[in-house]
Scaffold this motif. Sequence first.
Motif, PDB file in Angstrom:
ATOM      1  N   UNK A   1       4.955  -5.852  -3.265  1.00  0.00           N
ATOM      2  CA  UNK A   1       5.114  -6.205  -4.503  1.00  0.00           C
ATOM      3  C   UNK A   1       5.522  -4.970  -5.228  1.00  0.00           C
ATOM      4  N   UNK A   2       6.397  -5.140  -6.161  1.00  0.00           N
ATOM      5  CA  UNK A   2       7.268  -4.307  -6.480  1.00  0.00           C
ATOM      6  C   UNK A   2       6.580  -3.738  -7.874  1.00  0.00           C
ATOM      7  N   UNK A   3       5.981  -2.862  -9.315  1.00  0.00           N
ATOM      8  CA  UNK A   3       6.028  -2.726 -10.148  1.00  0.00           C
ATOM      9  C   UNK A   3       7.165  -2.303 -10.998  1.00  0.00           C
ATOM     10  N   UNK A   4       6.688  -2.314 -12.215  1.00  0.00           N
ATOM     11  CA  UNK A   4       7.970  -1.518 -13.362  1.00  0.00           C
ATOM     12  C   UNK A   4       8.482  -0.642 -13.277  1.00  0.00           C
ATOM     13  N   UNK A   5       7.219   0.783 -12.114  1.00  0.00           N
ATOM     14  CA  UNK A   5       7.116   1.767 -13.074  1.00  0.00           C
ATOM     15  C   UNK A   5       8.606   2.469 -11.251  1.00  0.00           C
TER      16      UNK A   5
ATOM     17  N   UNK B   1       0.199 -11.632   3.891  1.00  0.00           N
ATOM     18  CA  UNK B   1      -0.160 -10.419   3.830  1.00  0.00           C
ATOM     19  C   UNK B   1       0.636  -9.703   2.191  1.00  0.00           C
ATOM     20  N   UNK B   2      -0.218  -8.749   1.604  1.00  0.00           N
ATOM     21  CA  UNK B   2       0.228  -8.962  -0.342  1.00  0.00           C
ATOM     22  C   UNK B   2       0.231  -7.417  -0.464  1.00  0.00           C
ATOM     23  N   UNK B   3       1.037  -6.406  -0.706  1.00  0.00           N
ATOM     24  CA  UNK B   3       0.859  -4.996  -0.451  1.00  0.00           C
ATOM     25  C   UNK B   3       1.475  -4.895  -2.037  1.00  0.00           C
ATOM     26  N   UNK B   4       0.638  -3.925  -2.592  1.00  0.00           N
ATOM     27  CA  UNK B   4       1.055  -2.916  -3.731  1.00  0.00           C
ATOM     28  C   UNK B   4       0.476  -3.003  -4.898  1.00  0.00           C
ATOM     29  N   UNK B   5       1.158  -2.936  -6.689  1.00  0.00           N
ATOM     30  CA  UNK B   5      -0.116  -3.074  -7.613  1.00  0.00           C
ATOM     31  C   UNK B   5      -0.688  -3.971  -7.598  1.00  0.00           C
TER      32      UNK B   5
ATOM     33  N   UNK C   1       3.219   2.017   1.246  1.00  0.00           N
ATOM     34  CA  UNK C   1       2.882   3.416   0.709  1.00  0.00           C
ATOM     35  C   UNK C   1       3.484   4.486  -0.644  1.00  0.00           C
ATOM     36  N   UNK C   2       4.425   4.120  -0.646  1.00  0.00           N
ATOM     37  CA  UNK C   2       5.153   5.069  -1.473  1.00  0.00           C
ATOM     38  C   UNK C   2       5.106   4.481  -2.719  1.00  0.00           C
ATOM     39  N   UNK C   3       5.191   2.914  -2.691  1.00  0.00           N
ATOM     40  CA  UNK C   3       4.557   2.228  -4.246  1.00  0.00           C
ATOM     41  C   UNK C   3       3.374   3.385  -4.811  1.00  0.00           C
ATOM     42  N   UNK C   4       2.516   2.981  -3.677  1.00  0.00           N
ATOM     43  CA  UNK C   4       1.521   3.159  -4.352  1.00  0.00           C
ATOM     44  C   UNK C   4       1.325   4.822  -4.082  1.00  0.00           C
ATOM     45  N   UNK C   5       2.163   5.381  -4.418  1.00  0.00           N
ATOM     46  CA  UNK C   5       1.684   6.919  -4.524  1.00  0.00           C
ATOM     47  C   UNK C   5       1.700   7.520  -3.424  1.00  0.00           C
ATOM     48  N   UNK C   6       2.689   7.612  -2.102  1.00  0.00           N
ATOM     49  CA  UNK C   6       2.421   8.340  -1.168  1.00  0.00           C
ATOM     50  C   UNK C   6       3.712   9.675  -1.192  1.00  0.00           C
ATOM     51  N   UNK C   7       4.181   9.965  -2.362  1.00  0.00           N
ATOM     52  CA  UNK C   7       4.894  10.648  -2.076  1.00  0.00           C
ATOM     53  C   UNK C   7       4.449  12.362  -2.626  1.00  0.00           C
ATOM     54  N   UNK C   8       3.661  11.971  -3.950  1.00  0.00           N
ATOM     55  CA  UNK C   8       2.496  13.248  -4.376  1.00  0.00           C
ATOM     56  C   UNK C   8       1.943  13.720  -3.612  1.00  0.00           C
TER      57      UNK C   8
END
Lengths: 419, 163
Positions: free
Chosen positions: A319-323, A241-245, B94-101
Motif C-alpha cells: 500500500x503506497x500512501x500520498x507521502x 500480505x498487506x503492508x504499508x500505512x 520498510x522504506x514506506x514505513x520510515x526505513x531511511x531515517x
Amino acid sequence: MTKVLTGNWGKKDSHLLATYEAGGGYSALKKVMGGLSPAQVIDEVKASGVRGRGGAGFPAGMKWSFVPQNTGKPIYLCINADESEPGTCKDRQILEFDPHMLIEGAIICAYAIRAKIAFFYIRGEFDLPYRRMVKAVEEAFAAGYLGKNILGSGFDLDFLIHKGAGAYICGEETGLISSVEGGRGEPKVKPPFPAVKGAFGCPTIINNVETLATVPWIINNGGAAYKQFGTEKSPGTKLISVSGRVKRPGNYEVPLGYPLQKLLLEDCGGMQDGYELKAIIPGGSSVPVMPAEKALTVNLDYESVAAAGSLLGSGGMIIIDHTQKMPELLEILAHFYSHESCGQCTPCREGTGWAHRVLKKICHGEGTKADLDLLLSIAGQMSGATICFLADSLVMPIRSFLTHFRAEFEALIKAEVPA
Amino acid sequence: MTTKVDQSSGLAAAAEARIDDLQRRYPTKAATLLHVLWEIQWQDGWISEDRMRYAAKRCGVPISKVLGVVSFYTMYRTKPVGRHHVQVCRNICCHIMGAAPLIEHIKAKIGVGEHEVSADGKWSFEEVECMAGCAWAPMMAINEAYHENLTPEKADRILGELV
C-alpha cells in the motif's frame, strides 16, 4: 469464513505436533496411505483447481501429473520457502504457526508424484521459521510420518532441510534447483522443464509453501469443497500480505475474488490517520503498480487483477500512501533487482544496473527528459530476453510507474537550457 | 568469535557428524556444500580461505566452485563481523514505513557505517534487502533475530540492551 490455511494460527503451541494432531492433523495423510492411489490424489488436487501460490498461478494438480514415471530415475520434490519477493511475508507465518500442515501436504504430494526425497528450501535469513521446521521435521520422523514405510504403506520419504544463504533468485524454481545441487543459484534454460529434468537431472516438482499447505484440507474435504471458495477460474482461498500505512497490516486469508476495497477498508481498517491511498502494488514488488482509483475496483483473483493491468502474483500487497515519492520507490526496486540479478544474462545484469543508475540520477535532480525514454528503452531490451523472469520483474515496475506517475518523474527533470 | 585452530582440519565433532549424515542422504556430496559452509560459519563466525579449501575437500569439488558459491550468496562472510551484526532492511515496504531515517539513526547510535566493524568488535552494520517482514515494517535483524515494527526509540532500547 472457512479457513483452509490459517485455522490453527491462534492456537497455543500451534506449531507442535500434539496440537496439530489434536485438531485432526495428519488425518489426510492417513486417508491417503489407507488406500488412495497416487493417481487418485492427483485427481483430487486437480478437481480442487488449486493454483500455485508462489506467484505463477499454475494449476498444481496438473503440474504433478507432468512427472514421467518411466525414466528409472529418482523423483524429487522441492518445497519453495525462499520467500523473498518484497511485500510478501505469508509463507513464513505458515512455517511459524503451522509447520506440520506444510509437512503433511508435502508428504501427500511426494506420494502422488512418487518422490523419494523432499528438499525443503528455506531462505537463509529465516530464523524462527527454520527452527520451527527443524523441530517439526524431527517430530514427523519420530511419529512415523516421514522415513521408511510411512504408516505401513511401503512408501518411503526422506525430508531434507536445505538452508539458503541470501539470494532472491533462488526463489525462481530452476535457481532453487541449482542451489539444492550445491551451486550458485543460477536459473537454467527451460525446456527441459523441471518436471522432466530437474534437480540432479531427475524429474522434480517445485511447489510453494502455501500451495502444499492447502493439500491436507483438499484431501480431507474433497476438491469439490475447495472449489466452492473463490471464483470459477481462481478457486480456493489465498493469503494476502498487506503492508504499508494501513491501520492493521498483516496476513489475511480471503477467498479468491474478494474485493480489494473490502480487504483494505474493512479487514485492514483503512489507511492510518493522516495518510491517503495513492497507489497499490497488488502482488509483490515485481507486478505493475496501480493507481488508487483503479486498484479499488479490482477483486483479488488472478483474472480480475490481470484485467485491470496488474497481477495477483504472490499476494504481497504493498500500500503506497500520498507521502511517497514514486521515483524514489522505483529507484529502490531497481537497486533491488540489480543487486539480485544473478549475472548470467547480459540484458538483466547490465539492464537492471543501468536502469538503477539512470533512476538514481533522476532522483538526484540530474536527469534529463531523454532519460525517461532511455528507461523505457532499457526496459524494452530486457523484456523477454533472459533465461528467467528477474529482468521482467523490473520491466513491469518501470513501465507501470512511468505510465501512471510520469509527471512525478518529469518534475524531477532539470529544466533544459535551450541551445 | 574466531578461534585459533588449524583451519584446514575438520570442524567440531557434532558438525562433522551432521555433515556425514547429510552426505549419506543427499544424491551427491557436492550438494551439501551450502550446509558445510553454514557449519563453518556457525563455528567460526566467518569463512576463511583455509576453511574454503576444507569445504572443497569435504564435498569433492574444486576450490573455484567453493569461491563461486561463497561469493554468490550474501550471507556467507569472508571476514569477521561484530558480535552484534545489525542488518536493517532498506527495501520498499520498510522504506514506506520510515526505513531511511531509521537506518541513519541506527548507524549513528552504534557508530559504524555500511560493512564496517567497530574497533572494539562489538558492532557491525549492513543494509539489507527484503527479509519478508513487510507487514511489520520497518525491521532489522541482529545476528539471526528479527526485530519488527521498529521506531527509533524501540531500536535504541533493543540496541541498548546488548553488551
